[in-house]
Design a protein around this motif. Sequence first.
Motif, PDB file in Angstrom:
ATOM      1  N   HIS A 323      76.754 -26.121 -40.344  1.00 59.76           N
ATOM      2  CA  HIS A 323      75.944 -27.345 -40.384  1.00 59.76           C
ATOM      3  C   HIS A 323      76.167 -28.036 -41.728  1.00 59.76           C
ATOM      4  O   HIS A 323      76.324 -27.365 -42.757  1.00 59.76           O
ATOM      5  CB  HIS A 323      74.462 -27.004 -40.208  1.00 59.76           C
ATOM      6  CG  HIS A 323      73.613 -28.180 -39.850  1.00 59.76           C
ATOM      7  ND1 HIS A 323      73.097 -29.036 -40.796  1.00 59.76           N
ATOM      8  CD2 HIS A 323      73.194 -28.642 -38.643  1.00 59.76           C
ATOM      9  CE1 HIS A 323      72.402 -29.980 -40.192  1.00 59.76           C
ATOM     10  NE2 HIS A 323      72.440 -29.769 -38.880  1.00 59.76           N
ATOM     11  N   PRO A 324      76.170 -29.378 -41.755  1.00 58.02           N
ATOM     12  CA  PRO A 324      76.363 -30.075 -43.036  1.00 58.02           C
ATOM     13  C   PRO A 324      75.234 -29.844 -44.036  1.00 58.02           C
ATOM     14  O   PRO A 324      75.461 -29.900 -45.249  1.00 58.02           O
ATOM     15  CB  PRO A 324      76.425 -31.553 -42.617  1.00 58.02           C
ATOM     16  CG  PRO A 324      76.761 -31.544 -41.162  1.00 58.02           C
ATOM     17  CD  PRO A 324      76.145 -30.298 -40.611  1.00 58.02           C
ATOM     18  N   GLU A 325      74.016 -29.596 -43.551  1.00 56.37           N
ATOM     19  CA  GLU A 325      72.867 -29.504 -44.452  1.00 56.37           C
ATOM     20  C   GLU A 325      72.143 -28.166 -44.383  1.00 56.37           C
ATOM     21  O   GLU A 325      71.732 -27.620 -45.400  1.00 56.37           O
ATOM     22  CB  GLU A 325      71.869 -30.630 -44.138  1.00 56.37           C
ATOM     23  CG  GLU A 325      72.443 -32.029 -44.306  1.00 56.37           C
ATOM     24  CD  GLU A 325      71.442 -33.096 -43.920  1.00 56.37           C
ATOM     25  OE1 GLU A 325      70.283 -32.752 -43.625  1.00 56.37           O
ATOM     26  OE2 GLU A 325      71.822 -34.288 -43.909  1.00 56.37           O
ATOM     27  N   GLU A 326      71.965 -27.637 -43.184  1.00 53.78           N
ATOM     28  CA  GLU A 326      71.129 -26.449 -43.021  1.00 53.78           C
ATOM     29  C   GLU A 326      71.813 -25.203 -43.578  1.00 53.78           C
ATOM     30  O   GLU A 326      73.030 -25.072 -43.531  1.00 53.78           O
ATOM     31  CB  GLU A 326      70.776 -26.241 -41.547  1.00 53.78           C
ATOM     32  CG  GLU A 326      69.898 -27.346 -40.978  1.00 53.78           C
ATOM     33  CD  GLU A 326      69.572 -27.107 -39.512  1.00 53.78           C
ATOM     34  OE1 GLU A 326      69.856 -25.985 -39.021  1.00 53.78           O
ATOM     35  OE2 GLU A 326      69.056 -28.029 -38.862  1.00 53.78           O
ATOM     36  N   ASN A 327      70.977 -24.294 -44.090  1.00 50.24           N
ATOM     37  CA  ASN A 327      71.453 -23.047 -44.677  1.00 50.24           C
ATOM     38  C   ASN A 327      70.346 -22.016 -44.526  1.00 50.24           C
ATOM     39  O   ASN A 327      69.163 -22.381 -44.467  1.00 50.24           O
ATOM     40  CB  ASN A 327      71.761 -23.254 -46.166  1.00 50.24           C
ATOM     41  CG  ASN A 327      72.990 -22.493 -46.617  1.00 50.24           C
ATOM     42  OD1 ASN A 327      73.706 -21.923 -45.813  1.00 50.24           O
ATOM     43  ND2 ASN A 327      73.248 -22.499 -47.903  1.00 50.24           N
ATOM     44  N   VAL A 328      70.701 -20.750 -44.451  1.00 49.45           N
ATOM     45  CA  VAL A 328      69.668 -19.718 -44.465  1.00 49.45           C
ATOM     46  C   VAL A 328      69.066 -19.680 -45.866  1.00 49.45           C
ATOM     47  O   VAL A 328      69.778 -19.394 -46.837  1.00 49.45           O
ATOM     48  CB  VAL A 328      70.248 -18.337 -44.103  1.00 49.45           C
ATOM     49  CG1 VAL A 328      69.178 -17.267 -44.220  1.00 49.45           C
ATOM     50  CG2 VAL A 328      70.831 -18.352 -42.697  1.00 49.45           C
ATOM     51  N   PRO A 329      67.766 -19.968 -46.009  1.00 52.36           N
ATOM     52  CA  PRO A 329      67.160 -19.971 -47.351  1.00 52.36           C
ATOM     53  C   PRO A 329      67.005 -18.548 -47.890  1.00 52.36           C
ATOM     54  O   PRO A 329      66.354 -17.710 -47.270  1.00 52.36           O
ATOM     55  CB  PRO A 329      65.794 -20.634 -47.132  1.00 52.36           C
ATOM     56  CG  PRO A 329      65.528 -20.532 -45.666  1.00 52.36           C
ATOM     57  CD  PRO A 329      66.821 -20.376 -44.962  1.00 52.36           C
ATOM     58  N   LEU A 330      67.609 -18.280 -49.030  1.00 52.30           N
ATOM     59  CA  LEU A 330      67.583 -16.927 -49.581  1.00 52.30           C
ATOM     60  C   LEU A 330      66.173 -16.465 -49.888  1.00 52.30           C
ATOM     61  O   LEU A 330      65.845 -15.279 -49.713  1.00 52.30           O
ATOM     62  CB  LEU A 330      68.450 -16.852 -50.841  1.00 52.30           C
ATOM     63  CG  LEU A 330      69.954 -17.079 -50.641  1.00 52.30           C
ATOM     64  CD1 LEU A 330      70.689 -16.863 -51.952  1.00 52.30           C
ATOM     65  CD2 LEU A 330      70.516 -16.174 -49.558  1.00 52.30           C
ATOM     66  N   ASP A 331      65.315 -17.365 -50.367  1.00 53.04           N
ATOM     67  CA  ASP A 331      63.969 -16.926 -50.715  1.00 53.04           C
ATOM     68  C   ASP A 331      63.130 -16.611 -49.483  1.00 53.04           C
ATOM     69  O   ASP A 331      62.036 -16.063 -49.589  1.00 53.04           O
ATOM     70  CB  ASP A 331      63.254 -17.969 -51.594  1.00 53.04           C
ATOM     71  CG  ASP A 331      63.242 -19.348 -50.961  1.00 53.04           C
ATOM     72  OD1 ASP A 331      63.815 -19.505 -49.867  1.00 53.04           O
ATOM     73  OD2 ASP A 331      62.655 -20.271 -51.558  1.00 53.04           O
ATOM     74  N   ASP A 332      63.634 -16.928 -48.291  1.00 47.09           N
ATOM     75  CA  ASP A 332      62.954 -16.553 -47.047  1.00 47.09           C
ATOM     76  C   ASP A 332      63.364 -15.167 -46.571  1.00 47.09           C
ATOM     77  O   ASP A 332      62.603 -14.508 -45.855  1.00 47.09           O
ATOM     78  CB  ASP A 332      63.261 -17.563 -45.937  1.00 47.09           C
ATOM     79  CG  ASP A 332      62.408 -18.820 -46.036  1.00 47.09           C
ATOM     80  OD1 ASP A 332      61.607 -18.918 -46.986  1.00 47.09           O
ATOM     81  OD2 ASP A 332      62.571 -19.708 -45.174  1.00 47.09           O
ATOM     82  N   ILE A 333      64.563 -14.749 -46.920  1.00 48.46           N
ATOM     83  CA  ILE A 333      65.068 -13.499 -46.329  1.00 48.46           C
ATOM     84  C   ILE A 333      65.057 -12.328 -47.304  1.00 48.46           C
ATOM     85  O   ILE A 333      65.203 -11.181 -46.870  1.00 48.46           O
ATOM     86  CB  ILE A 333      66.491 -13.684 -45.764  1.00 48.46           C
ATOM     87  CG1 ILE A 333      67.488 -14.027 -46.858  1.00 48.46           C
ATOM     88  CG2 ILE A 333      66.504 -14.725 -44.667  1.00 48.46           C
ATOM     89  CD1 ILE A 333      68.926 -14.025 -46.381  1.00 48.46           C
TER      90      ILE A 333
END
Length: 541
Positions: A323-333
């Motif tokens: 995706h151009p913008e979305e990413n797995v947020p590290l502070d969530d995982i």
Amino acid sequence: MIGTVAGPGEDPNEFVFVAPADRSIKTGEFITYTVAVDGENRSVFARVTNRELIRGLPDGFLADPDVGPETVAATLGIPTDDAELYRLTATVIGYYDTEMTTFANPRQLPNPGTPLSIAPDQQLETVLPNLGCDSVEMDVTELGGVAHVGWLLNRPEEATNIHIPINEFASTHLAILAATGSGKSYTASVLIEEMMRPTARASLLVFDPHGEYGTLSEMQGNEAFQDDDGYEPEVVFYDSERLRVRISELDIGDVMAILDDPSNRMQERLASGWRAMQRKESRTWGIDELVTKMEQIYDEDDASVGALEWRLRRSIQRNDLFHPEENVPLDDIVDPGQCTVLQMDTLDRWNQQLITTVLLRRMYRERLDAVQDRESEIEHPIFALFEEGHRFAPASGDAPSLGIMQTITSEGRKFGFGLGIISQRPSKIDQDVLSQCGTQISMKIRNPNDQDAIKTSVEAAGEDVLRELPGLTPGQAIVSGDAMNTPALIKVRRRRTKHGAESRPVIEEWADAYDQQQRKPTRSESADFGEGDSTGVQDLD
């Protein structure tokens, strides 16, 4: 007393002793004797490695299955309990040095006639694991940060409990190796449970390619994982719908691999365009922007750029993982007291490897920044556990995730980043990665190639330990390496949560499917029902 030393063995560190059958001493058992070292009596530990009968009832009498051994013994005038005598071989481990908090070799074998005893349970609980105890009588249950994995196999259940230090295997990496059905995922879940208890509160990430760890959610609300201060572990699940890779997070090498062997001209144009996009301040760009940049650098009608555009749109733009913008947020995982399970069972192997590559690289970069006092999203140590580890770090070298896993296993200890590898095929794991796993839990393995891989990569697994592997049953394991002062055979404890990787009940499912099939109308019944009815199924004949 369980026996008497007869003399030295074949190897410099071995001795043999004799014991009657009623002592029932098994291979792998721990025994002890006293010897003077530098003028001080020391209790030395040894492990039984071999057992053979040297005196028994005559073979000729035992050839008749209708005549019991007791009858034979009575006929010969031999007391039944004294009829058999065993010769056993033991390997010296050493005495426990409370200053070094590990075993020290006395450099001398016991003299013939030295009496031997079974090593006491509490002493073994203290000295077998690498707990750093300054006394052989310490109650290890009072220590924090230890994982109760089970109990010694040759003792009564729960008689000698084994607790291993989480610090050791979480920082110097872990390997759980076992044939299918031997209990490797079960054992991994036991360790996860221990790491999520109040005394550890780990930051744990589980890469789950088959969806086997869903039942870990049962830790929430379970009193065994709570304390009086209000701590309770959080279990978070990320399915494939939530797994995203921001395109700008890919390295040029990742893209080259995704595009499947582009030509030299394509590689040149892609590298130029990719470097130009990476220099932009904004990290949210996609394939459209990349293609435009390549057309600006070269020519709008450049044939190689046109071919690249087609490949990029097919392989990346149309793949929901990118995706151009979305990413797995590290502070969530990754958070202390949180176990995050990445459920990747609906992704193909290539996409599993790609999401793993990018996530590991991002986390490693953040941990590097943290220890170098730069701004970081991850200010605490983390531990990542990989089910089907050979999929992500294959010996064949054909996975994009292999490079970053080699980096983490060789350097991650300095940055508080530990890895755990779970696999039924040790020979299929990259040997550099496997050899860097400081703690090993080895279960039943019969394949000679896999046994050789363990022998080559696991320094702590001696010949006597490797001989045990084919004969282990599900739930039995050899724990060795950094977390142990000496290898030990254990029975893995029962889980507090349900096991999510059981075999399918095929007999039951076959029966259900058959019953459903029988309840369906037959072809002729369907035709009869639909005759003269436009909504019915007509006979095609």
